[in-house]
Design a protein around this motif. Structure first.
Motif, PDB file in Angstrom:
ATOM      1  N   TRP A  53       8.800  -3.010  -2.332  1.00 22.09           N
ATOM      2  CA  TRP A  53       9.568  -1.773  -2.211  1.00 22.09           C
ATOM      3  C   TRP A  53       8.654  -0.612  -1.798  1.00 22.09           C
ATOM      4  O   TRP A  53       9.011   0.184  -0.923  1.00 22.09           O
ATOM      5  CB  TRP A  53      10.267  -1.467  -3.527  1.00 22.09           C
ATOM      6  CG  TRP A  53      11.153  -0.254  -3.472  1.00 22.09           C
ATOM      7  CD1 TRP A  53      10.858   1.010  -3.889  1.00 22.09           C
ATOM      8  CD2 TRP A  53      12.492  -0.194  -2.963  1.00 22.09           C
ATOM      9  NE1 TRP A  53      11.911   1.858  -3.671  1.00 22.09           N
ATOM     10  CE2 TRP A  53      12.931   1.147  -3.110  1.00 22.09           C
ATOM     11  CE3 TRP A  53      13.360  -1.137  -2.412  1.00 22.09           C
ATOM     12  CZ2 TRP A  53      14.201   1.553  -2.726  1.00 22.09           C
ATOM     13  CZ3 TRP A  53      14.632  -0.727  -2.018  1.00 22.09           C
ATOM     14  CH2 TRP A  53      15.040   0.602  -2.178  1.00 22.09           C
ATOM     15  N   LEU A  54       7.477  -0.518  -2.404  1.00 25.64           N
ATOM     16  CA  LEU A  54       6.553   0.557  -2.037  1.00 25.64           C
ATOM     17  C   LEU A  54       6.058   0.393  -0.605  1.00 25.64           C
ATOM     18  O   LEU A  54       5.878   1.389   0.115  1.00 25.64           O
ATOM     19  CB  LEU A  54       5.364   0.585  -2.992  1.00 25.64           C
ATOM     20  CG  LEU A  54       5.660   1.025  -4.427  1.00 25.64           C
ATOM     21  CD1 LEU A  54       4.381   1.005  -5.255  1.00 25.64           C
ATOM     22  CD2 LEU A  54       6.289   2.416  -4.479  1.00 25.64           C
ATOM     23  N   ALA A  72       7.771  -0.733   1.828  1.00 24.38           N
ATOM     24  CA  ALA A  72       8.875  -0.475   2.763  1.00 24.38           C
ATOM     25  C   ALA A  72       9.504   0.898   2.607  1.00 24.38           C
ATOM     26  O   ALA A  72      10.305   1.297   3.464  1.00 24.38           O
ATOM     27  CB  ALA A  72       9.954  -1.546   2.586  1.00 24.38           C
ATOM     28  N   THR A  73       9.161   1.635   1.546  1.00 23.12           N
ATOM     29  CA  THR A  73       9.871   2.878   1.232  1.00 23.12           C
ATOM     30  C   THR A  73       8.874   4.024   1.095  1.00 23.12           C
ATOM     31  O   THR A  73       8.325   4.268   0.003  1.00 23.12           O
ATOM     32  CB  THR A  73      10.685   2.717  -0.069  1.00 23.12           C
ATOM     33  OG1 THR A  73      11.398   1.477  -0.025  1.00 23.12           O
ATOM     34  CG2 THR A  73      11.648   3.865  -0.270  1.00 23.12           C
ATOM     35  N   PRO A  74       8.618   4.767   2.163  1.00 22.32           N
ATOM     36  CA  PRO A  74       7.608   5.829   2.125  1.00 22.32           C
ATOM     37  C   PRO A  74       7.869   6.890   1.054  1.00 22.32           C
ATOM     38  O   PRO A  74       6.925   7.400   0.435  1.00 22.32           O
ATOM     39  CB  PRO A  74       7.667   6.431   3.531  1.00 22.32           C
ATOM     40  CG  PRO A  74       8.242   5.346   4.391  1.00 22.32           C
ATOM     41  CD  PRO A  74       9.190   4.595   3.512  1.00 22.32           C
ATOM     42  N   GLU A  75       9.143   7.227   0.829  1.00 27.59           N
ATOM     43  CA  GLU A  75       9.449   8.275  -0.148  1.00 27.59           C
ATOM     44  C   GLU A  75       8.996   7.875  -1.548  1.00 27.59           C
ATOM     45  O   GLU A  75       8.391   8.682  -2.274  1.00 27.59           O
ATOM     46  CB  GLU A  75      10.953   8.570  -0.150  1.00 27.59           C
ATOM     47  CG  GLU A  75      11.501   9.080   1.177  1.00 27.59           C
ATOM     48  CD  GLU A  75      11.846   7.953   2.155  1.00 27.59           C
ATOM     49  OE1 GLU A  75      11.601   6.764   1.808  1.00 27.59           O
ATOM     50  OE2 GLU A  75      12.340   8.274   3.247  1.00 27.59           O
ATOM     51  N   ASP A  76       9.271   6.640  -1.942  1.00 24.68           N
ATOM     52  CA  ASP A  76       8.859   6.198  -3.272  1.00 24.68           C
ATOM     53  C   ASP A  76       7.353   5.937  -3.338  1.00 24.68           C
ATOM     54  O   ASP A  76       6.737   6.117  -4.395  1.00 24.68           O
ATOM     55  CB  ASP A  76       9.644   4.949  -3.694  1.00 24.68           C
ATOM     56  CG  ASP A  76      11.015   5.308  -4.259  1.00 24.68           C
ATOM     57  OD1 ASP A  76      11.189   6.459  -4.704  1.00 24.68           O
ATOM     58  OD2 ASP A  76      11.902   4.448  -4.263  1.00 24.68           O
ATOM     59  N   ARG A  77       6.771   5.524  -2.225  1.00 24.70           N
ATOM     60  CA  ARG A  77       5.318   5.362  -2.204  1.00 24.70           C
ATOM     61  C   ARG A  77       4.638   6.705  -2.453  1.00 24.70           C
ATOM     62  O   ARG A  77       3.681   6.801  -3.230  1.00 24.70           O
ATOM     63  CB  ARG A  77       4.883   4.770  -0.869  1.00 24.70           C
ATOM     64  CG  ARG A  77       3.404   4.434  -0.800  1.00 24.70           C
ATOM     65  CD  ARG A  77       3.094   3.561   0.397  1.00 24.70           C
ATOM     66  NE  ARG A  77       3.373   4.218   1.665  1.00 24.70           N
ATOM     67  CZ  ARG A  77       4.284   3.809   2.533  1.00 24.70           C
ATOM     68  NH1 ARG A  77       5.018   2.751   2.291  1.00 24.70           N
ATOM     69  NH2 ARG A  77       4.459   4.456   3.671  1.00 24.70           N
ATOM     70  N   ILE A 106      11.484   3.860  -9.891  1.00 26.73           N
ATOM     71  CA  ILE A 106      11.361   3.207  -8.588  1.00 26.73           C
ATOM     72  C   ILE A 106      11.908   1.780  -8.642  1.00 26.73           C
ATOM     73  O   ILE A 106      12.648   1.342  -7.753  1.00 26.73           O
ATOM     74  CB  ILE A 106       9.891   3.226  -8.134  1.00 26.73           C
ATOM     75  CG1 ILE A 106       9.454   4.663  -7.845  1.00 26.73           C
ATOM     76  CG2 ILE A 106       9.695   2.346  -6.903  1.00 26.73           C
ATOM     77  CD1 ILE A 106       7.953   4.826  -7.642  1.00 26.73           C
ATOM     78  N   ARG A 164      15.712   1.499  -8.457  1.00 24.88           N
ATOM     79  CA  ARG A 164      16.258   1.560  -7.101  1.00 24.88           C
ATOM     80  C   ARG A 164      16.050   0.229  -6.376  1.00 24.88           C
ATOM     81  O   ARG A 164      16.941  -0.244  -5.651  1.00 24.88           O
ATOM     82  CB  ARG A 164      15.597   2.707  -6.332  1.00 24.88           C
ATOM     83  CG  ARG A 164      16.084   4.079  -6.739  1.00 24.88           C
ATOM     84  CD  ARG A 164      15.622   5.141  -5.776  1.00 24.88           C
ATOM     85  NE  ARG A 164      14.242   5.544  -5.984  1.00 24.88           N
ATOM     86  CZ  ARG A 164      13.846   6.478  -6.841  1.00 24.88           C
ATOM     87  NH1 ARG A 164      14.751   7.096  -7.596  1.00 24.88           N
ATOM     88  NH2 ARG A 164      12.571   6.812  -6.944  1.00 24.88           N
ATOM     89  N   ALA A 165      14.894  -0.373  -6.569  1.00 25.10           N
ATOM     90  CA  ALA A 165      14.619  -1.645  -5.902  1.00 25.10           C
ATOM     91  C   ALA A 165      15.545  -2.747  -6.402  1.00 25.10           C
ATOM     92  O   ALA A 165      16.086  -3.525  -5.608  1.00 25.10           O
ATOM     93  CB  ALA A 165      13.160  -2.032  -6.126  1.00 25.10           C
ATOM     94  N   GLN A 186      19.127  -2.665  -5.029  1.00 20.88           N
ATOM     95  CA  GLN A 186      19.235  -3.248  -3.698  1.00 20.88           C
ATOM     96  C   GLN A 186      19.222  -4.769  -3.778  1.00 20.88           C
ATOM     97  O   GLN A 186      20.000  -5.440  -3.114  1.00 20.88           O
ATOM     98  CB  GLN A 186      18.082  -2.756  -2.814  1.00 20.88           C
ATOM     99  CG  GLN A 186      18.174  -1.300  -2.451  1.00 20.88           C
ATOM    100  CD  GLN A 186      19.380  -1.002  -1.567  1.00 20.88           C
ATOM    101  OE1 GLN A 186      19.681  -1.760  -0.636  1.00 20.88           O
ATOM    102  NE2 GLN A 186      20.059   0.084  -1.843  1.00 20.88           N
TER     103      GLN A 186
END
Length: 345
Positions: free
Chosen positions: A116-117, A119-124, A156, A159-160, A163
């Protein structure tokens, strides 16, 4: 204690590959993954390479530790009360080698957080900014720093998982029931529910004998003090849930009907009983869903605040009318996942 973060280093994947060759040379056939912050390109991290080794049974150290010791690793942590987790340190690189059993829910948790981190810049960036804020403080132990990150990690992961838990498209209904507008009726906890389960347990054991690997009362009726639909959820573990000939005829003869199979979701099978209302979930032994279902039940039994949060959510949702009861169950997913994540730690 000062925690030092380093900016992402392009050398980290290479260090992992070197350790991968060393570890799998010592434990042929095992599964090894690069996890933790050093496995996420662009993410700041403590310069520690976290590896996750998946074996059949971490407690059986004789099956993997001697080989790793010969390669220079040493056991530094044993947690028999937490997923039988083991940690070994590497011989020359700063490495934490985490060992879990196949089917442990922690395996997916680590992989999901990493992926998830990635693929997901906002959460990274959320995770990076949280870590940078925390390292500005002094900590008595590194574990205290890790614990302080837990709230954002859970946010985080929630959210993962939402999905990941999207409805499966490979549900095969063996016995069809038509959709209907369904009101969800909750009842206050009934001390009869464990007795209902005990009757069903005896019936299943009589029908299957040695085919039963494990049998557990799960779901809301298994949690004292929790309001629930009067539905007994049962977890049945058999040697191989895909081998239907080994258990389906006997369960049907005992009065259950085969409702559905989900080959793509842990080879799950669902049977129904009608008096009382029963959901009988069938899995194989190494399914991570066993960990999740039991962790959820045990967390609700032992943590009143989580039990109250879950009951409050259920009562709010039960006040609505649903096209299908499954839609009501799906609406609970966020709070269920949140509590499971707390339970898994």
């Amino acid at each position: 204690m000062i925690i030092e973060l380093a900016e992402y280093d392009e050398a980290w994947p290479g260090l992992y590959e070197r350790e991968r060759e060393r570890v799998l040379g010592a434990v042929p056939g095992a599964v090894l993954e690069h996890v933790g912050s050093t496995s996420v390109p662009g993410l700041c991290a403590k310069p520690v390479i976290d590896l996750m080794l998946v074996v059949e049974d971490p407690v059986d150290e004789g099956s993997y530790v001697p080989g790793l010791e010969a390669a220079g690793y040493r056991v530094v942590v044993r947690e028999d009360d937490w997923h039988d987790h083991r940690v070994l340190k590497g011989p020359d690189t700063n490495v934490n080698l985490h060992v879990f059993r196949r089917g442990c829910a922690q395996v997916r948790r680590h992989l999901m957080f990493r992926d998830w981190l990635r693929a997901t810049p906002e959460d990274r960036e959320l995770y990076a900014s949280t870590k940078r804020a925390l390292v500005a403080r002094e900590w008595e132990r590194v574990q205290d720093y890790a614990d302080a990150k837990n709230a954002v990690v859970l946010e985080i992961l929630e959210r993962a998982y939402l999905q990941w838990r999207l409805p499966s498209d490979d549900v095969e209904f063996v016995t069809e029931t038509p959709p209907l507008n369904a009101s969800v009726v909750l009842r206050d906890y009934d001390p009869q529910w464990p007795r209902w389960y005990a009757v069903e347990e005896a019936k299943i054991r009589a029908a299957l004998g040695d085919v039963v690997v494990r049998l557990e009362h799960v779901g809301s009726t298994s949690v004292p003090g929790l309001a629930a639909k009067p539905l007994i959820d049962i977890l049945l573990v058999v040697p191989d849930s895909s081998d239907e000939d080994a258990y389906v005829p006997a369960l049907v003869a005992a009065g259950y009907f085969f409702r559905l199979r989900e080959r793509g979701w842990h080879e799950h099978r669902l049977f129904k009983g009608t008096e009382p209302d029963v959901n009988l979930h069938v899995f194989s032994p190494r399914s991570e869903e066993l960990d999740r279902m039991l962790a959820f039940r045990d967390r609700l039994r032992s943590h009143p605040a989580d039990r109250e949060e879950y009951e409050r959510t259920k009562r709010e949702l039960a006040a609505r009318t649903w096209e299908r009861v499954q839609d009501y169950a799906d609406a609970k997913t966020r709070v269920v996942e949140r509590i499971i994540l707390r339970a898994l730690g």
